[in-house]
Design a protein around this motif. Structure first.
Motif, short mmCIF file in Angstrom:
data_model
loop_
_atom_site.label_atom_id
_atom_site.label_comp_id
_atom_site.label_asym_id
_atom_site.label_seq_id
_atom_site.Cartn_x
_atom_site.Cartn_y
_atom_site.Cartn_z
N GLY A 173 0.81 -1.21 0.00
CA GLY A 173 0.00 0.00 0.00
C GLY A 173 0.85 1.26 0.00
N ALA A 174 1.99 1.24 0.71
CA ALA A 174 2.86 2.41 0.76
C ALA A 174 3.45 2.72 -0.61
CB ALA A 174 3.97 2.19 1.78
N ILE A 175 3.83 1.68 -1.37
CA ILE A 175 4.38 1.91 -2.71
C ILE A 175 3.32 2.52 -3.61
CG2 ILE A 175 5.33 0.78 -4.75
CD1 ILE A 175 6.59 -1.30 -2.91
N ALA A 176 2.10 1.95 -3.58
CA ALA A 176 1.03 2.50 -4.40
C ALA A 176 0.70 3.93 -3.98
CB ALA A 176 -0.22 1.61 -4.30
N PHE A 177 0.78 4.22 -2.68
CA PHE A 177 0.50 5.57 -2.20
C PHE A 177 1.57 6.56 -2.67
CE2 PHE A 177 0.47 9.02 0.89
CZ PHE A 177 -0.87 9.36 0.88
N ILE A 212 1.32 -3.70 -9.17
CA ILE A 212 2.59 -3.86 -8.47
C ILE A 212 2.62 -5.16 -7.66
CG2 ILE A 212 4.06 -2.90 -6.65
CD1 ILE A 212 3.12 -0.13 -7.61
N THR A 213 1.50 -5.49 -7.00
CA THR A 213 1.47 -6.66 -6.12
C THR A 213 1.82 -7.97 -6.84
OG1 THR A 213 -0.13 -5.60 -4.64
CG2 THR A 213 0.04 -8.00 -4.53
N PHE A 272 9.70 -2.88 -11.79
CA PHE A 272 8.51 -3.16 -10.98
C PHE A 272 7.26 -2.46 -11.48
CE2 PHE A 272 12.08 -3.69 -7.97
CZ PHE A 272 11.82 -4.98 -7.54
N SER A 273 7.39 -1.27 -12.10
CA SER A 273 6.19 -0.52 -12.46
C SER A 273 6.50 0.45 -13.59
CB SER A 273 5.69 0.26 -11.24
OG SER A 273 4.56 1.05 -11.55
N TRP A 274 5.46 0.82 -14.35
CA TRP A 274 5.61 1.76 -15.45
C TRP A 274 5.73 3.19 -14.92
CZ3 TRP A 274 7.12 2.49 -20.11
CH2 TRP A 274 6.73 3.61 -20.84
N PHE A 275 6.52 4.01 -15.65
CA PHE A 275 6.76 5.39 -15.26
C PHE A 275 7.05 6.19 -16.53
CE2 PHE A 275 9.89 8.67 -13.83
CZ PHE A 275 9.04 9.38 -13.02
N ASP A 276 6.28 7.25 -16.77
CA ASP A 276 6.45 8.06 -17.98
C ASP A 276 7.70 8.92 -17.87
OD1 ASP A 276 4.19 7.24 -19.44
OD2 ASP A 276 2.90 8.55 -18.24
N ILE A 277 8.53 8.89 -18.92
CA ILE A 277 9.76 9.70 -18.91
C ILE A 277 9.90 10.54 -20.18
CG2 ILE A 277 10.99 8.07 -17.46
CD1 ILE A 277 12.52 7.17 -19.99
N PRO A 330 -1.96 -13.62 -12.14
CA PRO A 330 -2.31 -13.06 -13.46
C PRO A 330 -3.68 -12.40 -13.47
CG PRO A 330 -1.36 -15.25 -13.70
CD PRO A 330 -1.60 -15.05 -12.24
N ALA A 331 -4.62 -12.94 -12.69
CA ALA A 331 -5.95 -12.33 -12.63
C ALA A 331 -5.88 -10.94 -12.01
CB ALA A 331 -6.90 -13.22 -11.84
N LEU A 332 -5.08 -10.80 -10.96
CA LEU A 332 -4.90 -9.48 -10.35
C LEU A 332 -4.27 -8.50 -11.33
CD1 LEU A 332 -3.61 -10.29 -6.74
CD2 LEU A 332 -5.86 -9.43 -7.39
N TYR A 333 -3.28 -8.98 -12.08
CA TYR A 333 -2.60 -8.12 -13.05
C TYR A 333 -3.55 -7.64 -14.14
CZ TYR A 333 1.35 -6.36 -15.77
OH TYR A 333 2.23 -5.55 -16.45
#
Length: 404
Positions: A173-177, A212-213, A272-277, A330-333
């Motif tokens: 939750g902290a990462i998503a926050f 992320i999870t 781990f996660s997408w980030f626009d650059i 995979p379902a969560l993703y």
């Protein structure tokens, strides 16, 4: 799109940086607690890995903070920061890993001593993009790898205790926050009626959490059963992601060396996660990224399940049924991707009117528009006198890249 429903924070301005500082201290205490807990369990290898991750992440954040201070030494707003500059203490504070404390002190001082100026010109707000960026870097260079280590330990113990489960869930939750906080900081560059509302904030938090999870869990499962190969996997994928960041010709830092460091850091975040650059064809790049990460996650889960099946007699059963993990992650993703599509359909601002308020440059209200070559620029008649530098360049690039 939500309009006119931006959630108003009932807290006084002074409490916001103070709460941020408290959460930062809590994070430090929890890091120490995790190290002590692993040491008491005799997990010395994991203790060494965790300490290495924490030190590397802290050093990286301090390097960024020091470089950004070096870019704007003449434009420091708070007396505590000016005093540190005048006495030549900025570099020394960062060497002793105290750069974040200096930044928090500056924000708190401005909120206390210059409340009217802060509300009018946004000095404290101007520091928020750098602070949120530093917290974002820490989230994916410290919290995410730390989660992988803790999950590996939990799998080896074959029992998911309540406290351990709460710690892991809280870390996700902290990462998503952190991502949500970064997103909300980008909304400071748009008009008031386009600020982020509660429903869009919840949806943004959920789709990031659901993406992320399963990614972190898949990496942790693979690392728990094939620990020697996770390093090979990480380095191979990170090199590819780093080269992809280099191909996008980013322009975020002031120096060439800083730009290469930024691209390397983006590769770590992308693991781990997408980030626009960049501001060119971000939808296509995002789709390519999620397809590749989904395939990579399937590969990690498949190898984990195959290894468990082959050596089921030797390996202890995991705390959760393997079939639930193979089907559930995979379902969560996929659910996260669907929520992301819903968010971009209903709430995300596409090429909004960006407002840039900086003290040493004219007040600018620039309408970003897409040219034939796919780049985003302010309208010619609103271009400021002189180039953007330092924090103003980073704020502008972060906002333009984010909204394209």
């Amino acid at each position: 799109m939500e309009k006119g429903c931006s959630p108003k924070c009932p807290l006084p301005p002074i409490l916001r940086p103070l709460l941020g500082f408290v959460f930062f201290l809590v994070d430090v205490v929890l890091d120490v607690w995790n190290i002590v807990s692993l040491y008491q369990k005799g997990e010395y290898v994991y203790v060494g890995l965790l300490i290495a991750v924490l030190l590397a992440s802290s050093v990286l954040a301090q390097v960024y903070s020091w470089m950004w201070y070096s870019d704007c030494k003449e434009n420091l707003e708070s007396r505590v920061e000016k005093s540190a500059r005048d006495h030549g203490l900025i570099g020394l504070l960062h060497i002793f890993q105290l750069g974040m404390f200096l930044r928090f002190a500056g924000v708190v001082e401005i909120s206390i001593c210059k409340p009217k100026l802060n509300n009018k010109q946004g000095e404290a707000e101007s520091l928020s993009p750098d602070m949120s960026m530093l917290r974002l870097i820490e989230a994916f260079t410290e919290s995410a790898p730390q989660l992988v280590i803790l999950i590996c330990v939990t799998i080896q113990e074959q029992e998911l205790q309540l406290l351990q489960g709460l710690k892991i869930a809280g870390s996700f939750g902290a990462i998503a926050f952190c991502l949500l906080s970064y997103h909300r900081n980008m909304r400071k560059f748009v008009p008031e009626d386009q600020k982020m509302g509660w429903s869009s904030s919840v949806l943004f938090f959920l789709w990031n959490l659901l993406l992320i999870t399963p990614r972190v869990l898949a990496v942790a499962l693979f690392a728990s059963i094939l620990p020697c190969y996770i390093a090979v996997h990480f380095l191979s994928l990170w090199v590819l992601l780093f080269l992809w960041a280099w191909r996008q010709k980013t322009d975020f830092m002031e120096t060439e060396g800083g730009e290469w460091l930024y691209r390397a850091t983006v590769g770590l975040i992308w693991y781990f996660s997408w980030f626009d650059i960049s501001s060119r064809k971000t939808k296509v790049k995002s789709n390519i990224y999620h397809v590749c990460m989904g395939a990579d996650m399937g590969l990690l889960l498949g190898l984990w399940f195959w290894k468990r099946s082959v050596e089921s007699a030797r390996l202890s059963p995991p705390p959760v049924n393997p079939y639930i993990l193979i089907g559930g992650l995979p379902a969560l993703y996929i659910t996260g991707l669907l929520l992301k599509l819903l968010y971009y359909w209903k709430f995300h601002l596409s090429l909004p009117r960006l407002i840039s308020s900086v003290r040493d440059l004219p007040q600018i209200e620039s309408e970003v528009q897409e040219e034939e070559f796919g780049t985003i620029m302010p309208e010619p008649d609103t271009e400021p006198q002189g180039p953007f530098t330092g924090i103003h360049k980073r704020r502008r690039n972060m906002a333009v890249n984010f909204y394209h």
